[in-house]
Scaffold this motif. Sequence first.
Motif, PDB file in Angstrom:
ATOM      1  N   ALA A  48       0.819  -1.214   0.000  1.00 28.38           N
ATOM      2  CA  ALA A  48       0.000   0.000   0.000  1.00 28.38           C
ATOM      3  C   ALA A  48       0.852   1.262   0.000  1.00 28.38           C
ATOM      4  O   ALA A  48       0.354   2.349  -0.309  1.00 28.38           O
ATOM      5  N   ILE A  49       2.144   1.120   0.306  1.00 25.40           N
ATOM      6  CA  ILE A  49       3.013   2.298   0.306  1.00 25.40           C
ATOM      7  C   ILE A  49       3.056   2.932  -1.076  1.00 25.40           C
ATOM      8  O   ILE A  49       3.209   4.162  -1.208  1.00 25.40           O
ATOM      9  N   GLU A  50       2.911   2.136  -2.131  1.00 24.06           N
ATOM     10  CA  GLU A  50       2.914   2.697  -3.484  1.00 24.06           C
ATOM     11  C   GLU A  50       1.725   3.628  -3.678  1.00 24.06           C
ATOM     12  O   GLU A  50       1.842   4.676  -4.317  1.00 24.06           O
ATOM     13  N   GLY A  51       0.583   3.261  -3.140  1.00 24.06           N
ATOM     14  CA  GLY A  51      -0.580   4.122  -3.230  1.00 24.06           C
ATOM     15  C   GLY A  51      -0.419   5.389  -2.422  1.00 24.06           C
ATOM     16  O   GLY A  51      -0.801   6.480  -2.861  1.00 24.06           O
ATOM     17  N   LEU A  52       0.158   5.262  -1.222  1.00 27.97           N
ATOM     18  CA  LEU A  52       0.396   6.445  -0.387  1.00 27.97           C
ATOM     19  C   LEU A  52       1.375   7.396  -1.062  1.00 27.97           C
ATOM     20  O   LEU A  52       1.184   8.617  -1.055  1.00 27.97           O
ATOM     21  N   LEU A  53       2.434   6.840  -1.654  1.00 27.34           N
ATOM     22  CA  LEU A  53       3.414   7.672  -2.353  1.00 27.34           C
ATOM     23  C   LEU A  53       2.769   8.368  -3.542  1.00 27.34           C
ATOM     24  O   LEU A  53       2.984   9.569  -3.767  1.00 27.34           O
ATOM     25  N   SER A  54       1.950   7.643  -4.296  1.00 26.10           N
ATOM     26  CA  SER A  54       1.285   8.240  -5.451  1.00 26.10           C
ATOM     27  C   SER A  54       0.327   9.333  -5.022  1.00 26.10           C
ATOM     28  O   SER A  54       0.171  10.339  -5.723  1.00 26.10           O
ATOM     29  N   LYS A  55      -0.320   9.138  -3.883  1.00 23.68           N
ATOM     30  CA  LYS A  55      -1.202  10.182  -3.363  1.00 23.68           C
ATOM     31  C   LYS A  55      -0.429  11.469  -3.145  1.00 23.68           C
ATOM     32  O   LYS A  55      -0.890  12.563  -3.489  1.00 23.68           O
ATOM     33  N   MET A  56       0.774  11.362  -2.617  1.00 16.92           N
ATOM     34  CA  MET A  56       1.554  12.558  -2.327  1.00 16.92           C
ATOM     35  C   MET A  56       2.048  13.219  -3.613  1.00 16.92           C
ATOM     36  O   MET A  56       2.087  14.435  -3.723  1.00 16.92           O
ATOM     37  N   TYR A  57       2.443  12.422  -4.603  1.00 16.82           N
ATOM     38  CA  TYR A  57       2.759  13.011  -5.908  1.00 16.82           C
ATOM     39  C   TYR A  57       1.526  13.705  -6.495  1.00 16.82           C
ATOM     40  O   TYR A  57       1.614  14.787  -7.081  1.00 16.82           O
ATOM     41  N   GLY A  58       0.383  13.058  -6.330  1.00 15.31           N
ATOM     42  CA  GLY A  58      -0.840  13.589  -6.913  1.00 15.31           C
ATOM     43  C   GLY A  58      -1.303  14.892  -6.319  1.00 15.31           C
ATOM     44  O   GLY A  58      -2.071  15.631  -6.956  1.00 15.31           O
ATOM     45  N   THR A  59      -0.835  15.232  -5.118  1.00 15.44           N
ATOM     46  CA  THR A  59      -1.283  16.478  -4.493  1.00 15.44           C
ATOM     47  C   THR A  59      -0.808  17.718  -5.237  1.00 15.44           C
ATOM     48  O   THR A  59      -1.323  18.812  -4.998  1.00 15.44           O
TER      49      THR A  59
END
Length: 515
Positions: free
Chosen positions: A46-57
Amino acid sequence: MKKLNTKIILGIGAMLFMFSSCTDDLNTEPKVELSIENLLAQDPNAIEGLLSKMYGTFALSGPNGPGSSDISGPDPGETAFLRSIINLQDFTTDNMKNRWGDDGLDQLTTTSDWDPNNKFFRYLYDRVYYIVPQTTNIIKVLDGVEVNNEAQIVGELRFIRALAYYYMIDCFGKGVLVTTENYGETSALPEASRTELFDYVEQELLAIEDIVPDNNGYGRANKATVRMLLAKLYLNAEVYTGNARYSDALTYTSKVIDEGGYTLATNFVSNFSGDNDTSTEIIFPLIADPVVSQSFGNTTYIVNGSTSTETMNIMDFGTTDAWTGHRATKAWYGLYGDLDTTTDDRAQLFWTEGHNYEMTDYKIWADGYPSIKFRNTNFNGPSTATSFSGTDFPMFRLADAYLMYAECVLRGGGGSNTQALDYVNEVRERAHATAITSAQLNLDFILDERARELNLEGHRRTDLIRFGKFTGGSYLWPWKGNAQNGASIPATYKLFPIPQSALQANVNLTQNPGY
């Protein structure tokens, strides 16, 4: 399908959790449906999703579609990071004006009457202090949880945090420094000066330079991305700290050019088209997709805002939803000379039919030429018009690095004058503009060439300040200081006011001079 894996990850990141806004308390832990510790313990991937969320901000307003926002605001679509960058870096300068004028937008487009209560200043400030605590929290959690490729992921999170801080340094000049050491403290954090923020970002970027990989997934930080941000930090160091660092800027710009593996795209406009994920030039994009990552704040804001059914066929630019808002001024398109006779491809990226060369009234759509630099059509092959843009935003690209190298040489940062001239001419010749001679290459030319090449990409205000052209009356542009032909503005406008809401939330913060 283009960028499928990255777009799926962005979608997963949006579904995994919803962060609360950090605008009222920078030390408030994020409210999540499942704690990050428990989430990663159950599913380390799930860390990949969390990291992508932060890029997406940086491109999306919130996790649940275009009508959601991570921060507070009456219109969620207005709150996206990229939209704030365009508003504050381009509309406040000579290149672009917006006609809507709603709720403080007039203050930006006329560079006048700036007010700490203006929501557009608050959006960028709050967005930075949404990103910084969230990335810091994830970094802290990862210290006690095992996930694959942890060192690199932490390095990428530190880059995201450093990028957010860079805009705090550039736009507001000071703030609070949230780190893994003080995250979660209940007392108000002390104010950090511009130099303190600069030093922190510099240290962070230097520390992760060897942690992030040479190559990474599309839209993720690699060595060239980190080095490009370092080069920009050093390029503006004299403004930020009072100490020139042009030799350091040249060092890291050269690393980007020599070791990054990027080449100029064959065609200029391909960098701003719907299939620009294939560009050989873009170093760091903010990803957009018309289905998976819809946003009113990514390039949708640029494409839709610059088109109108009043004077153009909007389907030609790949959109079904035109907003009739943004036009360039003669301070931009005038730099190309006669638009009808110049060979410069970049001069053709203005819509002139039905529009007036002079912007006698910035609120009249027909005054000024809309920029059609960004479009939602593919450069190669067919595409389908959509209401949301699928064109990625090139935050860092190689042409910028070429012009930065030349500027560093001219400012005494070392390097080769011959190489500087070659880089500038590579940029110009790609656009079929006439090559220049060494006698023509000076700082004034570089500032103008940066406008010709990079306007509407979020650089112009920073450039004008670095060249001493933003405030005062030595350089005027249409509607500067709320005057049709331009008027002097105070030196205090080199920084935006600290939002009143931030001052109220932290008693240790002080207002910037002049507000």
